[in-house]
Design a protein around this motif. Structure first.
Motif, PDB file in Angstrom:
ATOM      1  N   ASN A  94       0.827  -1.200   0.000  1.00  0.00           N
ATOM      2  CA  ASN A  94       0.000   0.000   0.000  1.00  0.00           C
ATOM      3  C   ASN A  94       0.869   1.261   0.000  1.00  0.00           C
ATOM      4  O   ASN A  94       1.974   1.255   0.551  1.00  0.00           O
ATOM      5  CB  ASN A  94      -0.917   0.018   1.223  1.00  0.00           C
ATOM      6  N   PRO A  95       0.406   2.368  -0.591  1.00  0.00           N
ATOM      7  CA  PRO A  95       1.166   3.631  -0.549  1.00  0.00           C
ATOM      8  C   PRO A  95       1.191   4.193   0.867  1.00  0.00           C
ATOM      9  O   PRO A  95       0.421   3.775   1.735  1.00  0.00           O
ATOM     10  CB  PRO A  95       0.394   4.525  -1.509  1.00  0.00           C
ATOM     11  N   TRP A  96       2.066   5.194   1.071  1.00  0.00           N
ATOM     12  CA  TRP A  96       2.221   5.748   2.416  1.00  0.00           C
ATOM     13  C   TRP A  96       0.981   6.482   2.890  1.00  0.00           C
ATOM     14  O   TRP A  96       0.759   6.632   4.087  1.00  0.00           O
ATOM     15  CB  TRP A  96       3.427   6.697   2.444  1.00  0.00           C
ATOM     16  N   TYR A  97       0.114   6.903   1.957  1.00  0.00           N
ATOM     17  CA  TYR A  97      -1.092   7.645   2.342  1.00  0.00           C
ATOM     18  C   TYR A  97      -2.326   6.736   2.423  1.00  0.00           C
ATOM     19  O   TYR A  97      -3.459   7.212   2.377  1.00  0.00           O
ATOM     20  CB  TYR A  97      -1.356   8.762   1.330  1.00  0.00           C
ATOM     21  N   GLN A  98      -2.099   5.437   2.554  1.00  0.00           N
ATOM     22  CA  GLN A  98      -3.216   4.486   2.558  1.00  0.00           C
ATOM     23  C   GLN A  98      -4.194   4.777   3.694  1.00  0.00           C
ATOM     24  O   GLN A  98      -5.407   4.742   3.501  1.00  0.00           O
ATOM     25  CB  GLN A  98      -2.682   3.053   2.677  1.00  0.00           C
ATOM     26  N   ASP A  99      -3.694   5.069   4.897  1.00  0.00           N
ATOM     27  CA  ASP A  99      -4.579   5.334   6.041  1.00  0.00           C
ATOM     28  C   ASP A  99      -5.412   6.586   5.807  1.00  0.00           C
ATOM     29  O   ASP A  99      -6.594   6.637   6.171  1.00  0.00           O
ATOM     30  CB  ASP A  99      -3.743   5.495   7.317  1.00  0.00           C
ATOM     31  N   ILE A 100      -4.790   7.629   5.204  1.00  0.00           N
ATOM     32  CA  ILE A 100      -5.536   8.845   4.917  1.00  0.00           C
ATOM     33  C   ILE A 100      -6.615   8.586   3.874  1.00  0.00           C
ATOM     34  O   ILE A 100      -7.761   9.056   3.986  1.00  0.00           O
ATOM     35  CB  ILE A 100      -4.568   9.947   4.431  1.00  0.00           C
ATOM     36  N   LEU A 101      -6.270   7.808   2.857  1.00  0.00           N
ATOM     37  CA  LEU A 101      -7.230   7.482   1.810  1.00  0.00           C
ATOM     38  C   LEU A 101      -8.425   6.719   2.387  1.00  0.00           C
ATOM     39  O   LEU A 101      -9.590   6.974   2.042  1.00  0.00           O
ATOM     40  CB  LEU A 101      -6.540   6.670   0.710  1.00  0.00           C
ATOM     41  N   GLN A 102      -8.142   5.788   3.283  1.00  0.00           N
ATOM     42  CA  GLN A 102      -9.222   4.998   3.886  1.00  0.00           C
ATOM     43  C   GLN A 102     -10.141   5.877   4.727  1.00  0.00           C
ATOM     44  O   GLN A 102     -11.366   5.713   4.701  1.00  0.00           O
ATOM     45  CB  GLN A 102      -8.621   3.893   4.764  1.00  0.00           C
ATOM     46  N   LYS A 144     -13.095   5.928   8.525  1.00  0.00           N
ATOM     47  CA  LYS A 144     -12.657   4.970   9.537  1.00  0.00           C
ATOM     48  C   LYS A 144     -11.169   5.181   9.820  1.00  0.00           C
ATOM     49  O   LYS A 144     -10.383   5.421   8.913  1.00  0.00           O
ATOM     50  CB  LYS A 144     -12.893   3.530   9.062  1.00  0.00           C
ATOM     51  N   TYR A 145     -10.847   5.077  11.120  1.00  0.00           N
ATOM     52  CA  TYR A 145      -9.444   5.154  11.516  1.00  0.00           C
ATOM     53  C   TYR A 145      -8.823   3.753  11.485  1.00  0.00           C
ATOM     54  O   TYR A 145      -9.530   2.752  11.656  1.00  0.00           O
ATOM     55  CB  TYR A 145      -9.304   5.720  12.936  1.00  0.00           C
ATOM     56  N   PRO A 146      -7.514   3.667  11.345  1.00  0.00           N
ATOM     57  CA  PRO A 146      -6.855   2.356  11.451  1.00  0.00           C
ATOM     58  C   PRO A 146      -7.033   1.790  12.853  1.00  0.00           C
ATOM     59  O   PRO A 146      -7.176   2.540  13.835  1.00  0.00           O
ATOM     60  CB  PRO A 146      -5.387   2.678  11.166  1.00  0.00           C
ATOM     61  N   GLU A 147      -7.050   0.495  12.963  1.00  0.00           N
ATOM     62  CA  GLU A 147      -7.307  -0.147  14.256  1.00  0.00           C
ATOM     63  C   GLU A 147      -6.252   0.219  15.288  1.00  0.00           C
ATOM     64  O   GLU A 147      -6.564   0.367  16.465  1.00  0.00           O
ATOM     65  CB  GLU A 147      -7.366  -1.667  14.074  1.00  0.00           C
ATOM     66  N   GLN A 148      -4.986   0.386  14.857  1.00  0.00           N
ATOM     67  CA  GLN A 148      -3.903   0.659  15.812  1.00  0.00           C
ATOM     68  C   GLN A 148      -3.731   2.140  16.106  1.00  0.00           C
ATOM     69  O   GLN A 148      -2.839   2.532  16.867  1.00  0.00           O
ATOM     70  CB  GLN A 148      -2.572   0.094  15.293  1.00  0.00           C
ATOM     71  N   ALA A 149      -4.581   3.000  15.534  1.00  0.00           N
ATOM     72  CA  ALA A 149      -4.421   4.449  15.707  1.00  0.00           C
ATOM     73  C   ALA A 149      -4.746   4.878  17.127  1.00  0.00           C
ATOM     74  O   ALA A 149      -5.753   4.453  17.696  1.00  0.00           O
ATOM     75  CB  ALA A 149      -5.299   5.191  14.724  1.00  0.00           C
ATOM     76  N   THR A 150      -3.900   5.712  17.695  1.00  0.00           N
ATOM     77  CA  THR A 150      -4.143   6.273  19.025  1.00  0.00           C
ATOM     78  C   THR A 150      -4.944   7.564  18.877  1.00  0.00           C
ATOM     79  O   THR A 150      -5.188   8.050  17.788  1.00  0.00           O
ATOM     80  CB  THR A 150      -2.813   6.570  19.746  1.00  0.00           C
ATOM     81  N   GLU A 151      -5.343   8.129  20.029  1.00  0.00           N
ATOM     82  CA  GLU A 151      -6.096   9.376  19.996  1.00  0.00           C
ATOM     83  C   GLU A 151      -5.231  10.507  19.381  1.00  0.00           C
ATOM     84  O   GLU A 151      -5.738  11.353  18.663  1.00  0.00           O
ATOM     85  CB  GLU A 151      -6.529   9.768  21.409  1.00  0.00           C
ATOM     86  N   ASN A 152      -3.967  10.485  19.684  1.00  0.00           N
ATOM     87  CA  ASN A 152      -3.075  11.503  19.129  1.00  0.00           C
ATOM     88  C   ASN A 152      -2.934  11.327  17.599  1.00  0.00           C
ATOM     89  O   ASN A 152      -2.898  12.300  16.855  1.00  0.00           O
ATOM     90  CB  ASN A 152      -1.714  11.430  19.793  1.00  0.00           C
ATOM     91  N   ASP A 153      -2.851  10.049  17.149  1.00  0.00           N
ATOM     92  CA  ASP A 153      -2.770   9.794  15.706  1.00  0.00           C
ATOM     93  C   ASP A 153      -4.017  10.298  14.999  1.00  0.00           C
ATOM     94  O   ASP A 153      -3.955  10.881  13.911  1.00  0.00           O
ATOM     95  CB  ASP A 153      -2.606   8.296  15.437  1.00  0.00           C
ATOM     96  N   LYS A 154      -5.155  10.089  15.634  1.00  0.00           N
ATOM     97  CA  LYS A 154      -6.406  10.525  15.009  1.00  0.00           C
ATOM     98  C   LYS A 154      -6.453  12.048  14.887  1.00  0.00           C
ATOM     99  O   LYS A 154      -6.944  12.580  13.899  1.00  0.00           O
ATOM    100  CB  LYS A 154      -7.606  10.034  15.851  1.00  0.00           C
TER     101      LYS A 154
END
Length: 342
Positions: free
Chosen positions: A318-326, A332-342
């Motif tokens: 996946n590209p580096w911006y996959q989480d942003i694209l999703q 939806k946030y990634p499952e491992q995302a913390t509150e700070n990441d969000k």
């Protein structure tokens, strides 16, 4: 060479010739004589290959003289009337003085110049050398190695020392950098734990660098600093009057005996950045005397740290911006995302 190959006015020299081939020989003879009498030119003030020119430095000097007279006119009675003949001779409609100085002044001054006789004796020696060279036959060297194209005599480049001192409200620091003929840099820095002026810090930096060079057995050194006062005092061109700096100058002169050849050169601050950075760092840092400060290591990053971090974390295609694209697409946030990441 004067009045044949050279025109000279005080310290201005013009080498002249009718052809380029002859001009090269004239310059060769000139440089050999300069080297013999240990004279040096400032490259920034030299011009080569000029097709034409006028030797009018003396006219500018006369105008400068008149300007100085005009400045002190208030102290001399009827000065304008006394200098009126000179002003009229330099006017646009009267070129007699200009022409006279253009064609005669150089000769009159050079006749009174004691260097003229020394230069003429050099010319005589030069003619004797050229006469001897006519009978010279070069040796025939037979090299067995056919791939050898030529032999050149090369001189090792001298070591270089850049120094700088920094004094501010936070503290005092000094920095020096030794640069080897191969371009290797050896930095030194020190925090001064005593009150001092900026010029004292400059001297301290210079002494630290000289001692470092002596410890390494360096005999030929070019010293560069951005303090005009320190450089020209060490060159003997400026007088040292400050009692605090006289002792510093004596220390430096004592260290100079350890070198076979050493020169001091001034350079602008923006060309002395590494020594300046070391001095500023030492002046601002608060070092604990009871703790040992380890040497500072400097690295060069050729890419942003974020790129290195992303490359290490990528484990899929996946590209580096996959989480942003999703998130944009599905909110939806990634499952491992913390509150700070969000």
């Amino acid at each position: 060479m004067m009045h044949r190959d050279l025109e000279v006015y005080v310290d201005d020299m013009i080498a002249k010739s009718r052809t380029e081939k002859v001009h090269i020989e004239v310059l060769r003879r000139l440089f050999l004589r300069l080297r013999r009498f240990q004279l040096k030119f400032n490259p920034a003030k030299c011009t080569f290959g000029a097709r034409s020119g006028k030797l009018l430095g003396f006219v500018k000097e006369v105008r400068g003289f008149l300007g100085r007279l005009n400045y002190i006119a208030r102290f001399i009675s009827q000065l304008t009337e006394k200098c009126d003949p000179i002003f009229r001779l330099l006017g646009k409609h009267n070129q007699r003085l200009r022409q006279y100085m253009l064609y005669h002044t150089t000769w009159l001054i050079s006749k009174l110049d004691p260097l003229k006789y020394m230069m003429e004796s050099t010319a005589l020696n030069g003619r004797m050398v050229r006469r001897a060279l006519k009978d010279y036959k070069p040796l025939n060297f037979d090299f067995p190695n056919e791939e050898l194209m030529y032999i050149a005599i090369t001189e090792d480049s001298p070591w270089r020392l850049n120094f700088d001192g920094a004094s501010n409200a936070v503290g005092n620091g000094i920095g020096a950098v030794l640069v080897s003929p191969n371009g290797d840099h050896y930095p030194f820095t020190c925090k001064l734990d005593f009150d001092c002026m900026n010029n004292m810090a400059e001297y301290e930096a210079c002494i630290m660098g000289l001692r470092a060079a002596i410890e390494r057995g360096i005999k030929t050194l070019e010293v560069y600093g951005d303090s005009a006062l320190v450089i020209y005092q060490l060159r003997g061109e400026w007088e040292t009057r400050d009692p605090k700096l006289i002792n510093y100058q004596k220390v430096v002169l004592g260290l100079l005996e350890e070198f076979d050849d050493i020169t001091f050169n001034y350079l602008p601050r923006d060309e002395n950045q590494m020594a300046d950075a070391l001095a500023t760092l030492a002046s601002m840092i608060k070092a604990n005397k009871e703790e040992e400060v380890r040497p500072i290591q400097m690295s060069v990053y050729e890419a942003p740290a974020s790129c290195c971090n992303i490359e290490k974390e990528e484990k899929d295609d996946n590209p580096w911006y996959q989480d942003i694209l999703q998130y944009v697409r599905d909110r939806k946030y990634p499952e491992q995302a913390t509150e700070n990441d969000k």
